[in-house]
Design a protein around this motif. Structure first.
Motif, PDB file in Angstrom:
ATOM      1  N   SER A  79       0.728  -1.390   0.019  1.00  0.00           N
ATOM      2  CA  SER A  79       0.119  -0.019   0.147  1.00  0.00           C
ATOM      3  C   SER A  79       0.646   1.386  -0.236  1.00  0.00           C
ATOM      4  O   SER A  79       0.139   2.517   0.312  1.00  0.00           O
ATOM      5  CB  SER A  79      -1.021   0.290   1.823  1.00  0.00           C
ATOM      6  OG  SER A  79      -2.373  -0.894   0.828  1.00  0.00           O
ATOM      7  N   THR A  84      -5.531   1.062   3.183  1.00  0.00           N
ATOM      8  CA  THR A  84      -5.414   1.540   1.927  1.00  0.00           C
ATOM      9  C   THR A  84      -4.192   2.368   1.619  1.00  0.00           C
ATOM     10  O   THR A  84      -3.561   2.429   2.639  1.00  0.00           O
ATOM     11  CB  THR A  84      -6.657   2.640   2.137  1.00  0.00           C
ATOM     12  OG1 THR A  84      -6.284   3.315   3.417  1.00  0.00           O
ATOM     13  CG2 THR A  84      -8.244   1.822   3.031  1.00  0.00           C
ATOM     14  N   PRO A  85      -4.008   2.292   0.279  1.00  0.00           N
ATOM     15  CA  PRO A  85      -2.591   3.405   0.056  1.00  0.00           C
ATOM     16  C   PRO A  85      -2.702   4.413   0.685  1.00  0.00           C
ATOM     17  O   PRO A  85      -3.334   5.173   0.434  1.00  0.00           O
ATOM     18  CB  PRO A  85      -3.022   3.124  -1.637  1.00  0.00           C
ATOM     19  CG  PRO A  85      -3.660   1.829  -1.956  1.00  0.00           C
ATOM     20  CD  PRO A  85      -4.732   2.271  -0.908  1.00  0.00           C
ATOM     21  N   GLN A  92      -1.905   8.324   0.383  1.00  0.00           N
ATOM     22  CA  GLN A  92      -2.369   9.890  -0.420  1.00  0.00           C
ATOM     23  C   GLN A  92      -1.199  10.595  -1.115  1.00  0.00           C
ATOM     24  O   GLN A  92      -1.375  11.364   0.225  1.00  0.00           O
ATOM     25  CB  GLN A  92      -3.923   9.965   0.789  1.00  0.00           C
ATOM     26  CG  GLN A  92      -4.532   8.972   1.067  1.00  0.00           C
ATOM     27  CD  GLN A  92      -5.538   8.805   1.764  1.00  0.00           C
ATOM     28  OE1 GLN A  92      -5.995   7.773   2.065  1.00  0.00           O
ATOM     29  NE2 GLN A  92      -5.763  10.436   2.129  1.00  0.00           N
ATOM     30  N   HIS A 143      -6.360   8.376  -7.969  1.00  0.00           N
ATOM     31  CA  HIS A 143      -6.466   7.376  -6.438  1.00  0.00           C
ATOM     32  C   HIS A 143      -4.934   7.851  -5.931  1.00  0.00           C
ATOM     33  O   HIS A 143      -4.111   6.906  -4.852  1.00  0.00           O
ATOM     34  CB  HIS A 143      -5.897   5.878  -7.384  1.00  0.00           C
ATOM     35  CG  HIS A 143      -6.079   5.018  -8.503  1.00  0.00           C
ATOM     36  ND1 HIS A 143      -8.394   4.813  -7.649  1.00  0.00           N
ATOM     37  CD2 HIS A 143      -6.584   4.705  -9.507  1.00  0.00           C
ATOM     38  CE1 HIS A 143      -8.313   4.147  -8.648  1.00  0.00           C
ATOM     39  NE2 HIS A 143      -7.720   4.774 -10.090  1.00  0.00           N
ATOM     40  N   GLY A 144      -5.112   8.924  -5.326  1.00  0.00           N
ATOM     41  CA  GLY A 144      -4.501   9.691  -4.463  1.00  0.00           C
ATOM     42  C   GLY A 144      -3.147   9.655  -5.379  1.00  0.00           C
ATOM     43  O   GLY A 144      -1.187   9.721  -4.129  1.00  0.00           O
ATOM     44  N   PHE A 198      -1.368   6.754  -6.150  1.00  0.00           N
ATOM     45  CA  PHE A 198      -0.348   5.640  -5.260  1.00  0.00           C
ATOM     46  C   PHE A 198       0.030   4.663  -6.539  1.00  0.00           C
ATOM     47  O   PHE A 198       1.028   4.027  -6.369  1.00  0.00           O
ATOM     48  CB  PHE A 198      -1.475   4.731  -4.495  1.00  0.00           C
ATOM     49  CG  PHE A 198      -1.342   3.874  -4.125  1.00  0.00           C
ATOM     50  CD1 PHE A 198      -0.002   2.886  -3.844  1.00  0.00           C
ATOM     51  CD2 PHE A 198      -2.041   2.684  -5.017  1.00  0.00           C
ATOM     52  CE1 PHE A 198       0.438   1.763  -3.624  1.00  0.00           C
ATOM     53  CE2 PHE A 198      -1.777   1.233  -4.478  1.00  0.00           C
ATOM     54  CZ  PHE A 198      -0.364   0.403  -3.773  1.00  0.00           C
ATOM     55  N   PRO A 207      -5.994   0.392  -7.950  1.00  0.00           N
ATOM     56  CA  PRO A 207      -5.249   0.048  -6.720  1.00  0.00           C
ATOM     57  C   PRO A 207      -5.533  -1.719  -6.448  1.00  0.00           C
ATOM     58  O   PRO A 207      -6.924  -1.547  -6.634  1.00  0.00           O
ATOM     59  CB  PRO A 207      -5.716   1.288  -5.327  1.00  0.00           C
ATOM     60  CG  PRO A 207      -6.562   1.981  -5.632  1.00  0.00           C
ATOM     61  CD  PRO A 207      -7.085   1.332  -7.876  1.00  0.00           C
ATOM     62  N   VAL A 263      -8.384   3.601  -1.876  1.00  0.00           N
ATOM     63  CA  VAL A 263      -7.591   4.774  -1.798  1.00  0.00           C
ATOM     64  C   VAL A 263      -9.054   5.232  -0.941  1.00  0.00           C
ATOM     65  O   VAL A 263      -9.824   5.303  -1.558  1.00  0.00           O
ATOM     66  CB  VAL A 263      -7.333   5.823  -2.292  1.00  0.00           C
ATOM     67  CG1 VAL A 263      -7.216   6.553  -1.695  1.00  0.00           C
ATOM     68  CG2 VAL A 263      -6.132   5.183  -3.509  1.00  0.00           C
ATOM     69  N   TYR A 288      -8.875  11.524  -0.025  1.00  0.00           N
ATOM     70  CA  TYR A 288      -7.276  11.882  -0.199  1.00  0.00           C
ATOM     71  C   TYR A 288      -7.589  12.597  -1.018  1.00  0.00           C
ATOM     72  O   TYR A 288      -5.713  13.618  -1.451  1.00  0.00           O
ATOM     73  CB  TYR A 288      -6.849  10.514  -1.664  1.00  0.00           C
ATOM     74  CG  TYR A 288      -7.539  10.312  -3.023  1.00  0.00           C
ATOM     75  CD1 TYR A 288      -7.065  11.518  -3.949  1.00  0.00           C
ATOM     76  CD2 TYR A 288      -8.560  10.333  -2.715  1.00  0.00           C
ATOM     77  CE1 TYR A 288      -7.356  11.616  -4.759  1.00  0.00           C
ATOM     78  CE2 TYR A 288      -9.234   9.451  -4.276  1.00  0.00           C
ATOM     79  CZ  TYR A 288      -9.032  10.942  -5.103  1.00  0.00           C
ATOM     80  OH  TYR A 288      -9.738  10.873  -6.707  1.00  0.00           O
ATOM     81  N   ASN A 339      -3.400  14.666   2.063  1.00  0.00           N
ATOM     82  CA  ASN A 339      -2.619  13.760   1.452  1.00  0.00           C
ATOM     83  C   ASN A 339      -0.960  14.218   1.935  1.00  0.00           C
ATOM     84  O   ASN A 339      -0.718  15.111   2.407  1.00  0.00           O
ATOM     85  CB  ASN A 339      -2.934  13.700  -0.536  1.00  0.00           C
ATOM     86  CG  ASN A 339      -2.818  15.836  -0.731  1.00  0.00           C
ATOM     87  OD1 ASN A 339      -1.766  16.116  -1.011  1.00  0.00           O
ATOM     88  ND2 ASN A 339      -4.035  15.630  -1.285  1.00  0.00           N
TER      89      ASN A 339
END
Length: 558
Positions: free
Chosen positions: A18, A418-419, A421, A427-428, A430, A435, A439, A443, A447
């Motif tokens: 992540s 969660t990935p 940010q 997807h922030g 990431f 992902p 996410v 985000y 971030n």
């Protein structure tokens, strides 16, 4: 008090899946981590704890290892790992790896051989038992629910798995197995790593009679008294230290559910020569009723009592690890702070509370930007085996779906997974792909890019806390004394070393409580070391102070 580099360090945990994806497949990887090493250098951390990147079928996100000396292709190659280690070391950042030796994957070559026949040379690498009265050898329940035993028809016996059925427990009674593990640990240390975080390492010694666990009625019951801090645990860890760890200038932290302060002293005292510190979980159970998913409100009184117990019990005898979240726990600002109106203030307050105690602080990825729990609307959005097993089991018992999701939103492990940010792009930032786990939708507001640009951000506050540890030995080595015992909103404690005293005051709620400062700090004109609100002056003006919502202040009296 012996001075050690690992006592003076701040550790940052990376959950690689992540953290950062470099190739668009939706899974974080080693090249992604390398690309963010300068970010970690800016933060100021000293050590990275890297969660498993070994070869694995990923039944439990890498904690089911099928080859201890290979890198999972999702994360990259061994060359990528070697470059990561080199680049981290070039920045003055040490690396500890996850050591998962209570169990392996059922796809590990050892287990493939072990299950093939009763007379296989590796049969005793795992724990095999015949059934009893046509059922499992005993009634132990797995951490991930259901029986802790699985029947294997090849040899008409059961193997023990305290976690997933794809995570058979290793048999530490086997000297041959221990030699394999020690050789593997030596191999990694010779590659240049700086130590190990040891996964549920206090489970490795079992009561070899495997008695039934006490409990009402039939079914499966928790047998922890027969494998947590088991009969030979200190012997095994001392041997591991003698055979491997003592030969390197490395750090070790043992994850030890159910450990008491008294046991922790045995594990961490310099005389024992076992591990440097332990992860204990008492404070992680303060909001649990009948088990993890039975959510109850935590209280400041219980948190204060717990902190004081661990700080004073280990003082001068062992060493504490300091954390409030990790890959298995919810986000601390959502759990112990206010992740809405006072997200920034309460995240800074909680960081102050932790980093001013005696022990080695651990930062979990995203904590430094105030990432929060996530509330996915459907069970289909979740990936964690513990969540999915719990949900399935409870639905089969007729539980209400909304109630289950509510508990998962509060306590589920995917809150932490969660990935990261990184910015406010899709997807922030990431991944450019899809992902592996969604996410958190917030985000755009929370971030790393935003945090880096804002001098008042949580990130920059963490930088200050980390710097203060390097500047003031009292923060690392000072004695601990809890204050404000009866206060309903404020936690306060004092640290002393030589002629220096440090006073940490934290408001754990959204009100504006008053407190009377200890007289020496008023008369001595103590200096404000750090605070999470802008302050007028640098010294204490009067003995009565009024704290703002979730305010933290730290004073130094030299």
């Amino acid at each position: 008090m012996q001075k050690k580099w690992w006592k003076e360090s701040v550790v940052y945990q990376i959950y690689p899946r992540s953290f950062m994806d470099s190739n668009g497949d939706g899974i974080g990887d080693l090249p992604g981590i390398i690309s963010k090493l300068d970010y970690l250098k800016t933060l100021g951390i000293d050590v990275i704890w890297l969660s498993p990147v070994y070869e694995s079928p990923n039944d439990d996100n890498g904690y089911d290892i099928s080859d201890y000396r290979s890198i999972l292709k999702d994360f990259g190659t061994m060359a990528d790992w070697e470059l990561f280690l080199k680049e981290a070391h070039l920045r003055g950042i040490k690396l500890i790896m996850d050591l998962v030796v209570n169990h392996s994957s059922d796809e590990h070559a050892w287990f493939v051989e072990s299950r093939s026949s009763k007379d296989n040379p590796k049969r005793d690498y795992y724990i095999w038992r015949p059934g009893k009265d046509g059922k499992e050898p005993n009634n132990w329940v797995s951490v991930f629910s259901g029986s802790a035993w699985k029947y294997d028809e090849t040899t008409d016996e059961y193997f023990l798995h305290l976690f997933s059925s794809k995570q058979p427990d290793l048999n530490w009674e086997s000297d041959k197995l221990k030699r394999e593990i020690y050789d593997m640990m030596t191999w990694w240390l010779d590659k240049g790593i700086d130590g190990f975080r040891m996964d549920v390492v206090n489970f490795i010694s079992k009561d070899t009679a495997y008695p039934d666990a006490p409990g009402e009625g039939g079914g499966y019951h928790w047998g922890g008294e027969y494998f947590m801090n088991g009969p030979r645990i200190h012997e095994f860890l001392h041997e591991m230290n003698r055979e491997v760890l003592s030969k390197y200038d490395c750090m070790t932290v043992g994850e030890m559910p159910g450990v008491t302060p008294e046991e922790a002293v045995k594990y961490t005292s310099p005389e024992s020569q076992e591990v440097d510190m332990v992860f204990q979980f008492e404070h992680m159970d303060l909001d649990s009723g009948n088990g993890k998913w039975d959510v109850r409100p935590w209280t400041l009184a219980a948190l204060r009592e717990n902190a004081n117990k661990w700080q004073t019990s280990l003082q001068g005898k062992g060493w504490n690890s300091l954390y409030m979240n990790n890959h298995d726990q919810p986000r601390m600002v959502s759990r112990f702070g206010d992740d809405g109106r006072y997200r920034v203030e309460s995240a800074k307050m909680l960081a102050t509370y932790l980093h001013m105690q005696q022990g080695t602080p651990y930062i979990y990825q995203g904590e430094e930007i105030g990432m929060t729990n996530v509330q996915f609307p459907s069970i289909a959005d979740y990936q964690d085996i513990e969540i999915l097993n719990y949900y399935k089991e409870q639905i089969e018992r007729g539980a209400n779906e909304a109630d289950l999701l509510k508990a998962i939103h509060i306590k589920g492990r995917d809150n932490a997974r969660t990935p990261i940010q990184w910015d406010d792009t899709l997807h922030g930032g990431f991944t450019t792909g899809t992902p592996w786990l969604q996410v958190n939708p917030n985000y755009k507001d929370i971030n790393a890019a935003q945090a880096l640009a804002d001098p008042q951000s949580i990130f920059h506050y963490y930088r200050q806390l980390i710097q203060l540890r390097k500047q003031h030995e009292v923060i690392v080595y000072g004695d601990f004394e809890m204050l404000a015992w009866e206060h309903g909103e404020i936690m306060a404690y004092k640290r002393t070393l030589g002629g220096q005293s440090l006073l940490a005051i934290m408001n754990f709620y959204g009100g504006t409580p008053e407190w009377t400062l200890p007289e020496p700090f008023v008369k001595g004109q103590a200096k404000l070391l750090i605070g999470n609100y802008p302050t007028e002056g640098e010294t204490i003006a009067s003995e009565r102070i009024v704290l703002k919502p979730y305010e933290a202040r730290v004073y130094l009296l030299a």
